[in-house]
Write an enzyme that holds these catalytic residues in place. Structure first.
Site, PDB file in Angstrom:
ATOM      1  N   ARG A  92       0.844  -1.197   0.000  1.00 46.02           N
ATOM      2  CA  ARG A  92       0.000   0.000   0.000  1.00 46.02           C
ATOM      3  C   ARG A  92       0.873   1.238   0.000  1.00 46.02           C
ATOM      4  O   ARG A  92       1.770   1.388   0.825  1.00 46.02           O
ATOM      5  CB  ARG A  92      -0.899  -0.003   1.243  1.00 46.02           C
ATOM      6  CG  ARG A  92      -1.874   1.164   1.303  1.00 46.02           C
ATOM      7  CD  ARG A  92      -2.718   1.104   2.562  1.00 46.02           C
ATOM      8  NE  ARG A  92      -1.930   1.331   3.767  1.00 46.02           N
ATOM      9  CZ  ARG A  92      -2.419   1.267   5.005  1.00 46.02           C
ATOM     10  NH1 ARG A  92      -3.663   0.909   5.187  1.00 46.02           N
ATOM     11  NH2 ARG A  92      -1.653   1.501   6.042  1.00 46.02           N
ATOM     12  N   THR A 122      -0.984   7.697  -1.029  1.00 41.84           N
ATOM     13  CA  THR A 122      -2.189   7.633  -1.854  1.00 41.84           C
ATOM     14  C   THR A 122      -3.125   6.506  -1.460  1.00 41.84           C
ATOM     15  O   THR A 122      -4.296   6.497  -1.842  1.00 41.84           O
ATOM     16  CB  THR A 122      -1.806   7.436  -3.333  1.00 41.84           C
ATOM     17  OG1 THR A 122      -1.210   6.142  -3.495  1.00 41.84           O
ATOM     18  CG2 THR A 122      -0.821   8.510  -3.787  1.00 41.84           C
ATOM     19  N   ASP A 170       2.622  -2.494  13.002  1.00 43.49           N
ATOM     20  CA  ASP A 170       2.917  -2.969  11.655  1.00 43.49           C
ATOM     21  C   ASP A 170       3.348  -4.433  11.748  1.00 43.49           C
ATOM     22  O   ASP A 170       4.414  -4.746  12.283  1.00 43.49           O
ATOM     23  CB  ASP A 170       4.023  -2.123  11.023  1.00 43.49           C
ATOM     24  CG  ASP A 170       4.271  -2.488   9.566  1.00 43.49           C
ATOM     25  OD1 ASP A 170       4.683  -3.632   9.304  1.00 43.49           O
ATOM     26  OD2 ASP A 170       4.064  -1.620   8.706  1.00 43.49           O
ATOM     27  N   ASP A 178       6.854  -5.349  10.219  1.00 43.95           N
ATOM     28  CA  ASP A 178       7.973  -4.873  11.031  1.00 43.95           C
ATOM     29  C   ASP A 178       8.135  -5.694  12.296  1.00 43.95           C
ATOM     30  O   ASP A 178       9.253  -5.993  12.728  1.00 43.95           O
ATOM     31  CB  ASP A 178       7.776  -3.393  11.388  1.00 43.95           C
ATOM     32  CG  ASP A 178       7.930  -2.464  10.191  1.00 43.95           C
ATOM     33  OD1 ASP A 178       8.427  -2.939   9.147  1.00 43.95           O
ATOM     34  OD2 ASP A 178       7.554  -1.290  10.300  1.00 43.95           O
TER      35      ASP A 178
END
Length: 211
Positions: A103, A107, A201, A204
């Protein structure tokens, strides 16, 4: 689209440990593996089987085995890789394909940067692995991609989802038949499109930050 939150004390316990900010990457990976094993047990309930004649040490009998074509497991890179071991532990005869999707954080557009799948998925039951259903864009794009390749059945397994992501996914997939299995539905998305309270995340936390 059918949404199933799998409720079980072990899932609740392990998900709580997974969410903790102090949970290290090695622990996070193991907890993810265990959670996916529990979720995949439920998610594979509609997998195709066929009768098979076998001999036990005592007698012959008609048993059950997974039918051909083999199920296909598709983790969405990179975070979905952390779910692969748990799924293949439960369905070791499954084949594995890969979709690399990301992603754009500005945007929110979905970019497909890698793909390793059979050209034709006719008759295949495909299990899509993606830890977080946040905006729903990545999973929707993956589902459309697989349906264009004639996947017979699509089952998605996620650890967490936001209500906004589920609704957007419903809109995006339209009349495509999809099963979605989750450990939990969280409160909302924040202004950065992260799930709240979430777990951060997932990529991560699974693999650390590449420097």
């Amino acid at each position: 689209m059918r949404v199933q939150v799998v409720e079980h004390p072990l899932i609740s316990h392990k998900l709580t440990q997974l969410r903790r900010v102090e949970t290290a990457s090695n622990q996070f990976r193991e907890l993810t593996r265990e959670l996916v094993m529990l979720l995949s047990y439920e998610a594979s309930g509609s997998i195709a089987t066929e009768p098979v004649e076998i001999r036990t040490p005592v007698a012959t009998m008609t048993g059950t085995q997974l039918a051909d074509p083999k199920p296909l497991v598709v983790p969405i890179l990179r975070a979905g890789l952390g779910m692969l071991d748990g799924m293949t532990a439960m369905v070791p005869t499954a084949e594995v394909g890969f979709l690399g999707m990301a992603r754009n954080e500005e945007t929110l557009d979905i970019i497909t940067y890698a793909e390793r799948l059979p050209d034709d998925l006719t008759g295949r039951h495909v299990f899509v692995l993606d830890p977080m259903l946040a905006t729903g864009g990545t999973l929707a794009e993956a589902i459309r991609f697989l349906k264009k390749a004639n996947a017979a059945k699509i089952t998605c397994i996620c650890l967490l989802a936001a209500p906004e992501g589920i609704e957007r996914l419903r809109e995006k997939v339209g009349d495509i038949e999809v099963e979605l299995y989750l450990a939990a539905i969280d409160e909302k998305l924040n202004e950065k499109s992260y799930i709240v309270p979430g777990l951060g995340d997932a990529g991560d936390r699974l693999y650390g930050l590449a420097q």
